[in-house]
Every structure is written in structure tokens, then in C-alpha cells.
Design a protein around this motif. Structure first.
Motif, PDB file in Angstrom:
ATOM      1  N   UNK A  68      -9.874  21.368  10.610  1.00 24.06           N
ATOM      2  CA  UNK A  68     -11.200  22.929  10.392  1.00 24.06           C
ATOM      3  C   UNK A  68     -10.796  22.982   9.008  1.00 24.06           C
ATOM      4  N   UNK A  69      -9.686  23.439   9.024  1.00 25.22           N
ATOM      5  CA  UNK A  69      -8.937  23.505   7.747  1.00 25.22           C
ATOM      6  C   UNK A  69      -9.432  22.680   6.267  1.00 25.22           C
ATOM      7  N   UNK A  70      -9.239  21.561   7.000  1.00 25.41           N
ATOM      8  CA  UNK A  70      -9.843  20.760   5.342  1.00 25.41           C
ATOM      9  C   UNK A  70     -11.066  19.666   5.307  1.00 25.41           C
ATOM     10  N   UNK A  71     -11.826  19.937   5.371  1.00 26.76           N
ATOM     11  CA  UNK A  71     -12.986  18.991   5.954  1.00 26.76           C
ATOM     12  C   UNK A  71     -14.050  20.386   5.934  1.00 26.76           C
ATOM     13  N   UNK A  72     -14.515  20.059   5.350  1.00 25.18           N
ATOM     14  CA  UNK A  72     -16.605  21.124   5.209  1.00 25.18           C
ATOM     15  C   UNK A  72     -17.294  20.026   4.944  1.00 25.18           C
ATOM     16  N   UNK A  73     -18.678  20.147   6.627  1.00 27.38           N
ATOM     17  CA  UNK A  73     -19.575  19.407   6.463  1.00 27.38           C
ATOM     18  C   UNK A  73     -20.348  20.147   6.259  1.00 27.38           C
ATOM     19  N   UNK A  74     -21.841  20.030   6.336  1.00 28.72           N
ATOM     20  CA  UNK A  74     -23.353  20.306   6.724  1.00 28.72           C
ATOM     21  C   UNK A  74     -24.271  18.846   7.404  1.00 28.72           C
ATOM     22  N   UNK A  75     -24.768  19.500   8.474  1.00 29.48           N
ATOM     23  CA  UNK A  75     -25.806  18.344   8.196  1.00 29.48           C
ATOM     24  C   UNK A  75     -26.810  18.889   8.924  1.00 29.48           C
ATOM     25  N   UNK A  76     -28.196  20.512   8.920  1.00 29.36           N
ATOM     26  CA  UNK A  76     -29.453  19.743   8.674  1.00 29.36           C
ATOM     27  C   UNK A  76     -30.486  20.683   7.835  1.00 29.36           C
ATOM     28  N   UNK A  77     -28.472  21.868   7.397  1.00 27.76           N
ATOM     29  CA  UNK A  77     -28.834  22.961   7.102  1.00 27.76           C
ATOM     30  C   UNK A  77     -27.596  23.195   5.645  1.00 27.76           C
ATOM     31  N   UNK A  78     -28.406  23.403   4.629  1.00 28.89           N
ATOM     32  CA  UNK A  78     -27.505  23.938   3.637  1.00 28.89           C
ATOM     33  C   UNK A  78     -26.216  25.358   3.992  1.00 28.89           C
ATOM     34  N   UNK A  79     -25.279  24.961   3.354  1.00 29.53           N
ATOM     35  CA  UNK A  79     -23.851  26.151   4.195  1.00 29.53           C
ATOM     36  C   UNK A  79     -22.693  26.585   2.575  1.00 29.53           C
ATOM     37  N   UNK A  80     -22.643  27.296   2.792  1.00 28.35           N
ATOM     38  CA  UNK A  80     -22.342  27.988   1.198  1.00 28.35           C
ATOM     39  C   UNK A  80     -20.204  28.007   1.956  1.00 28.35           C
TER      40      UNK A  80
ATOM     41  N   UNK B 226     -25.378  21.225   0.688  1.00 30.15           N
ATOM     42  CA  UNK B 226     -26.758  20.069   0.922  1.00 30.15           C
ATOM     43  C   UNK B 226     -26.573  20.163   2.273  1.00 30.15           C
ATOM     44  N   UNK B 227     -27.188  19.774   3.173  1.00 34.55           N
ATOM     45  CA  UNK B 227     -27.501  18.752   3.909  1.00 34.55           C
ATOM     46  C   UNK B 227     -26.974  17.963   3.987  1.00 34.55           C
ATOM     47  N   UNK B 228     -26.534  17.434   5.213  1.00 38.66           N
ATOM     48  CA  UNK B 228     -25.551  16.260   4.750  1.00 38.66           C
ATOM     49  C   UNK B 228     -24.266  15.549   3.677  1.00 38.66           C
ATOM     50  N   UNK B 229     -23.904  16.276   3.662  1.00 41.57           N
ATOM     51  CA  UNK B 229     -22.584  16.575   2.618  1.00 41.57           C
ATOM     52  C   UNK B 229     -21.246  16.938   2.880  1.00 41.57           C
ATOM     53  N   UNK B 230     -20.063  16.513   2.545  1.00 38.74           N
ATOM     54  CA  UNK B 230     -18.772  16.477   3.305  1.00 38.74           C
ATOM     55  C   UNK B 230     -18.059  17.114   2.029  1.00 38.74           C
ATOM     56  N   UNK B 231     -17.227  17.532   2.644  1.00 37.13           N
ATOM     57  CA  UNK B 231     -15.835  17.789   1.673  1.00 37.13           C
ATOM     58  C   UNK B 231     -14.744  17.787   1.994  1.00 37.13           C
ATOM     59  N   UNK B 232     -13.685  16.757   1.626  1.00 35.96           N
ATOM     60  CA  UNK B 232     -12.133  16.888   2.268  1.00 35.96           C
ATOM     61  C   UNK B 232     -11.341  17.350   1.318  1.00 35.96           C
ATOM     62  N   UNK B 233     -10.687  18.480   1.483  1.00 33.41           N
ATOM     63  CA  UNK B 233      -9.236  19.076   1.255  1.00 33.41           C
ATOM     64  C   UNK B 233      -8.150  17.911   1.000  1.00 33.41           C
ATOM     65  N   UNK B 234      -7.628  17.907  -0.390  1.00 31.04           N
ATOM     66  CA  UNK B 234      -5.841  17.069   0.570  1.00 31.04           C
ATOM     67  C   UNK B 234      -4.887  18.383   1.012  1.00 31.04           C
ATOM     68  N   UNK B 235      -4.377  17.848   1.395  1.00 28.07           N
ATOM     69  CA  UNK B 235      -3.244  18.308   2.190  1.00 28.07           C
ATOM     70  C   UNK B 235      -2.267  19.605   1.469  1.00 28.07           C
ATOM     71  N   UNK B 236      -1.789  19.138   0.514  1.00 25.74           N
ATOM     72  CA  UNK B 236      -1.003  20.350  -0.406  1.00 25.74           C
ATOM     73  C   UNK B 236      -2.114  21.048  -1.283  1.00 25.74           C
ATOM     74  N   UNK B 237      -3.476  20.855  -1.052  1.00 23.22           N
ATOM     75  CA  UNK B 237      -4.572  21.763  -1.904  1.00 23.22           C
ATOM     76  C   UNK B 237      -4.339  23.343  -2.235  1.00 23.22           C
ATOM     77  N   UNK B 238      -4.416  23.492  -3.338  1.00 25.20           N
ATOM     78  CA  UNK B 238      -3.280  24.650  -3.579  1.00 25.20           C
ATOM     79  C   UNK B 238      -2.777  25.182  -4.050  1.00 25.20           C
TER      80      UNK B 238
END
Length: 270
Positions: free
Chosen positions: A71-83, A95-107
Motif C-alpha cells: 500500500x505504501x509503495x504502489x499507487x494505482x487507478x482503475x476507472x477514475x482519475x485520482x491525486x 489518469x485512469x488505469x495508471x500505476x506508479x511504484x516507488x523504490x524501497x529506499x524512496x526519499x
């Protein structure tokens, strides 16, 4: 021996024993009574606390699950845009159907992420830790800026709103300026162009009219239709301005005026 039999036994001995011995027996009985009462209290407390402890344990486990690594490292959207707001303060609008993954040592040691889809990035400034995006085919590196990244279309695209962006693609490096777009089509051909209101300086000294038009088309990613009889005419001069000022200036000697056909097509005509 149960409590009642103990009581009868002590009662009979009480008639025969001296007061001192009698007192010792009573003290023994009181200790046994206290011990039994304490045992009952402990059993009662355990009966009450055990379910409570179980509930607390369950809630704690549930809480840890909600803040799990995934939950901490992955951000996803399905049908709706989300910030989303990342740990470093950067804001990402997926935007819908997008995914962002953070590296374990992010920051900590860096700000590396992997990305699929389309999103607008508002990256928090940190000169010591560049924000690096692996977009599956090209990489984007920024220190703190705002830009649009489209990785899922046939034409891969980065549009820079403000700040600076470095793009690495197929061994080539590109730096973007504000309001500039980098695009790589399905064949791997790269393009760089600006918004139509961006002011640029053009060297149109001893340049044919058709060549000047082609340069404007490439700079602003637009199609310009004009009377072909002027294609070989030579123009002279440096022109500073946006798309419409530059086009109007080179068309002026031939009495050509601009008509906007669409967002991506203008016409020069009498």
C-alpha cells in the motif's frame, strides 16, 4: 478436602485446642479463603481481558495490514482519475488505469519510481535527490518541476509545464524547456516542439518561403497550408515571436493572412 469438611474439622478441633493453636488455624483458613478469592478474581479478570486482548491484537494486525509495504509503495487507478501525495511531498495526478511504484529506499538514497500510464507530476524540489522515472522505454529525470507524462499511447510524450526535465531515450539525451513537448512515435522517431504561444527567434535570412514554413511547422507541431507559387520566394530577416506573429510576418510581403482551420492546422491565404 472441600471447604465445608474443612470447616467442620476445624470446629471440632476448636473445642479441644488452646487459644493460640486456635488462632493459628483461623489464620490458615483465612489465608486459604484469600487464596481462593484471589484465584477467582484472577480467573474473572482473565475471562474479561482475554477477549479484549484478542480484539486489540486483531485491530493492531489490521492496522499493520493497512499500512503494508504494498500500500505504501504502489499507487494505482482503475476507472477514475485520482491525486496522490508521495512521502517527499510530490503530488501525482494519475489518469485512469495508471500505476506508479516507488523504490524501497524512496526519499532516503534517491527518489526512483517506475511508471505506466498517464499522469501529471508536480515534483517537490530536492537538489540532492533527483526524481527519476522509469517509464518502460525511456527515463525522465527532474529536480523539482511540473510536467505531463504519457507512457501508454503509441506516441510516448512528455510535456513540461515549468522547470527543467532531462529525458534519456535509446542512448540519446534531451533537455526540455517550459512549454516544450518531447514525443517519440511508434517507430522511435523523436520530435520536439513548443506551445503556439511560446516566443522563439528565427533566422530567416536568405531563406526560401517554403523552408521558413517548414521550420515553423516543426517548431510548433502544426500544419500550415499556403499558396504554392510562393514556395521558392526568398525572405530576409530575423523574426522574434510566437507562431502567429512569425507566420504573419513572413506572409506580409505576399499579402497573406492567417485563417485558423483547427488546433493543428492554419491556412495562409489572400
Amino acid at each position: 478436602m472441600d471447604f465445608e469438611n474443612q470447616w467442620k474439622s476445624v470446629k471440632e478441633e476448636n473445642r479441644k485446642m488452646k487459644d493460640s493453636a486456635d488462632q493459628r488455624i483461623w489464620n490458615g483458613l483465612e489465608n486459604k479463603i484469600r487464596s481462593r478469592n484471589n484465584t477467582k478474581r484472577l480467573l474473572w479478570a482473565a475471562a474479561v481481558l482475554l477477549p479484549l486482548f484478542t480484539v486489540i491484537t486483531f485491530l493492531t494486525a489490521g492496522s499493520e495490514s493497512n499500512s503494508s509495504h504494498d500500500d505504501l509503495m504502489v499507487f494505482r487507478t482503475e476507472k477514475k482519475q485520482k491525486e496522490f501525495t508521495l512521502p517527499d511531498g510530490s503530488r501525482i495526478t494519475l489518469e485512469p488505469e495508471s500505476e506508479l511504484k516507488l523504490a524501497e529506499n524512496f526519499g532516503k538514497k534517491g527518489r526512483n519510481v517506475s511508471f505506466k500510464g498517464k499522469a501529471f507530476f508536480s515534483v517537490a524540489k530536492n537538489k540532492a535527490l533527483p526524481f527519476i522515472i522509469d517509464a518502460d522505454g525511456f527515463k525522465v529525470k527532474v529536480l523539482g518541476t511540473k510536467f505531463l507524462l504519457d507512457q501508454r499511447s503509441e506516441d510516448k510524450k512528455v510535456y513540461l509545464k515549468e522547470g527543467k526535465v532531462k529525458i534519456d531515450y535509446q542512448g540519446r539525451t534531451t533537455f526540455l524547456l517550459p512549454k516544450e513537448t518531447w514525443l517519440a512515435d511508434k517507430d522511435g522517431t523523436e520530435k520536439h516542439f513548443y506551445d503556439k504561444d511560446v516566443v522563439r527567434t528565427f533566422d530567416f535570412n536568405e531563406v526560401k518561403f517554403g523552408q521558413a514554413i517548414a521550420q515553423l511547422e516543426k517548431t510548433y507541431n502544426i500544419s500550415i497550408t499556403y499558396p504554392q507559387q510562393y514556395q521558392e520566394n526568398v525572405i530576409n530577416g530575423d523574426i522574434t515571436g510566437d507562431l502567429y506573429k512569425a507566420t504573419t510576418t513572413i506572409g506580409f510581403p505576399f499579402s497573406l493572412k492567417i485563417r485558423k482551420e483547427s488546433e493543428h492546422h492554419i491556412i495562409l491565404e489572400k
